[in-house]
Every structure is written in C-alpha cells, then in structure tokens.
Design an enzyme around this catalytic site. Structure first.
Site, PDB file in Angstrom:
ATOM      1  N   HIS A 166       0.812  -1.222   0.000  1.00 14.10           N
ATOM      2  CA  HIS A 166       0.000   0.000   0.000  1.00 14.10           C
ATOM      3  C   HIS A 166       0.841   1.266   0.000  1.00 14.10           C
ATOM      4  CE1 HIS A 166      -2.549  -3.002   2.275  1.00 14.10           C
ATOM      5  NE2 HIS A 166      -3.321  -2.700   1.261  1.00 14.10           N
ATOM      6  N   GLU A 211      -3.114   3.409   1.882  1.00 13.58           N
ATOM      7  CA  GLU A 211      -2.685   3.852   0.552  1.00 13.58           C
ATOM      8  C   GLU A 211      -3.022   5.324   0.335  1.00 13.58           C
ATOM      9  OE1 GLU A 211      -4.184   3.492  -4.013  1.00 13.58           O
ATOM     10  OE2 GLU A 211      -4.152   1.609  -2.884  1.00 13.58           O
ATOM     11  N   THR A 257      -6.088   3.186  -5.955  1.00 10.29           N
ATOM     12  CA  THR A 257      -5.921   2.208  -7.024  1.00 10.29           C
ATOM     13  C   THR A 257      -6.985   1.115  -7.032  1.00 10.29           C
ATOM     14  OG1 THR A 257      -4.404   0.855  -5.701  1.00 10.29           O
ATOM     15  CG2 THR A 257      -3.432   2.571  -7.096  1.00 10.29           C
ATOM     16  N   SER A 308      -9.603  -5.919   4.159  1.00  6.37           N
ATOM     17  CA  SER A 308      -9.094  -5.669   2.812  1.00  6.37           C
ATOM     18  C   SER A 308     -10.070  -4.793   2.039  1.00  6.37           C
ATOM     19  CB  SER A 308      -8.874  -6.998   2.075  1.00  6.37           C
ATOM     20  OG  SER A 308      -8.731  -6.788   0.687  1.00  6.37           O
ATOM     21  N   ASN A 319     -10.112  -3.901  -1.170  1.00  7.62           N
ATOM     22  CA  ASN A 319     -10.563  -4.408  -2.466  1.00  7.62           C
ATOM     23  C   ASN A 319     -11.499  -5.601  -2.306  1.00  7.62           C
ATOM     24  OD1 ASN A 319      -9.031  -7.100  -3.449  1.00  7.62           O
ATOM     25  ND2 ASN A 319      -7.648  -5.917  -2.155  1.00  7.62           N
TER      26      ASN A 319
END
Length: 293
Positions: free
Chosen positions: A72, A122, A157, A213, A215
C-alpha cells in the site's frame, strides 16, 4: 450443482511481489520487519511472522533493521523517519501505488482531489505527497461550493471505475481545466467486472479475503448488489445452512487472497454439498469467463 471461480481472482502482481521481496530479505539473514501489515490478509501476515518477518507499527521505533514497505506504500514522513534511523528500506510499494504517489507530488502546484477512503493507508500515503491544496474526497461525497480554474483528480488504485466517472461528471461543469489520471489498477477493474458478471448468474457468491481488505470489501459490496453474497476469510467460516438452496455458487477472491485459501474454500463447499471431486491446485477449479455464459 455448479461452483465457478471468477477469472482474475486472488493474489495480484503487486502483492505477490511484496511477499517475495520480504521473503528474500529474511532469507539473507537480516532482522526484517514490515511497517504495518504487508498486505490485508491475517493468514498471510501470520505465515510471514512464522518465517521471522514481524510487523512494526511505528516508524519511530525501528532502528538498524531491514524494513519492508508494504504494497500500500507509506507516507513521505514515515519514509524519512526510517531513513533517519539507519534502516535498510526495501520498497515493496505496488508500482500502481507508486505512480499515484508520484503524480500527487508532481501536481502539488495545483489543487488535487484524491478519490478514495481517507482512512486507508494507501490514501494516507498519497496525501502526504501533496500539500495544502491536496484533499481526499470519498465516492459520493458532496463537492465543495466553489469552482476551479485548474483541478487534478487521482484515484485510490482499488476504487471502482464508476466512482471515478461519477466524480468527474460532477466536476466537469465547475472546472475550466480538469486533469484526470486513471490510477485505478487494471487488475482491480477486471476482478470487479468478472465477479459482478458471475454474481448475476449465481444463486450465491462466496467472496474470499481479509475482512480488513479494501478491495475484497469492494467485491463483496458489488456481488451483494446482484445476489446473496458471503464474505469469508477462510473455509472454517462456512456452514451448511449458509449454502442451503444454492445450486449455482460463484467464488471471487481479493487481491491478497492466496490460491491455497481459494482451493480450501472450494473443497469445503464440495464437502458440505456432498459433491465428488476436490481440487489440489487452482487450475482444477472451473473458471468463469464471460464467454462461458
């Protein structure tokens, strides 16, 4: 009954690279730690700890060590603090994240919006490369009551492309010179798209990955909007009643989920459902592709 795995599921290039770099440092005999959890997967973090790769929470407490920067990334201030105490820095920042950090730094002359979760490491790292003209805006948040002559937009991202498109659409009438950098990881977009398409044809989705997490939680939200969806970390969480009535089950996995975990979940579903045949490698799990519809 069918069990299909969404294409592009599981550990991505950036995560695989970070794990490999940490293991190589440990194999060289150095005292190794990661600044924060290397990836958002408790099982992998525990496995790394068993191989001598611990987790350090503060850059201020690390001296004369080999320090692995997580995928990250870290803030500019943390990087400088590590340099100041004679540490060997092993930069495992995902290249996609590194590019986003560099873009923020290069745009600091103008206002910059970073679209993403302000609490995610991140995004905090990206923000540190900006200045007082840089701010984070969450997807769907109202815009400030102003217009801009020049404005740059950069994304976390792992965000959804639709979130970036929505923000850009709302900004366009209010910015003379709008500069948009699509820093969303292409692997994240592919993972999300395939999971959604599989969810639309499944009675149940099982999304596999760390509960912390970003994502993986995004995958769960997307799948839950299409069908019944479970978010689990390991096969131990599965119980028979969770799968009751499901004849078509889809699997999707976050970017920090090892193939071994996906295999164990697949085999546990087979066991619960009384279906013959188990998998010993990821390639033995039937793969969902759009053309298989």
């Amino acid at each position: 009954m069918t069990i299909l795995l969404a294409e592009h599921s599981g550990i991505c290039f950036g995560v695989r690279r970070a794990i490999q770099m940490a293991l190589e440092a440990a194999n060289e005999g150095s005292d190794v730690c990661t600044l924060g959890e290397l990836i958002h997967n408790p099982q992998v973090v525990n496995e790394l700890a068993q191989q001598g790769i611990g987790v350090c929470q503060s850059s201020q407490d690390i001296h004369n060590m080999s320090v692995v920067i997580r995928s990250h990334g870290v803030s500019k201030q943390e990087w400088e603090a590590l340099q100041a105490t004679d540490n060997q820095i092993i930069d495992a920042t995902c290249p996609y994240v590194k590019r986003a950090q560099e873009l923020v730094a290069s745009m600091s002359e103008y206002p910059v919006f970073i679209m993403g979760d302000p609490d995610h490491p991140e995004v905090r790292g990206m923000l540190s490369y900006g200045n007082q003209l840089t701010r984070v805006i969450k997807p769907g948040d109202p815009l400030p009551e102003q217009n801009w002559k020049t404005l740059s937009v950069i994304s976390q991202t792992t965000q959804k492309l639709s979130n970036l498109q929505d923000l850009v659409g709302r900004l366009l009438p209010r910015v003379l010179d709008l500069r948009v950098f699509n820093t969303i990881c292409s692997a994240s977009t592919l993972r999300q798209d395939t999971a959604v398409k599989l969810a639309r044809r499944s009675d149940l989705m099982v999304v596999i990955g760390g509960k912390n997490s970003s994502n993986t939680m995004m995958l769960q939200d997307l799948c839950a909007a299409e069908t019944t969806s479970l978010h689990i970390e390991t096969e131990a969480e599965l119980e028979a009643e969770m799968l009751s009535g499901a004849e078509s089950i889809g699997l999707a996995a976050g970017a920090s989920t090892p193939a071994e975990t996906i295999i164990k979940v697949f085999n546990k579903i087979k066991e619960i459902k009384g279906e013959p045949g188990t998998a010993t490698r990821i390639g033995e799990i039937p793969l969902f592709k759009e053309e298989s519809c």
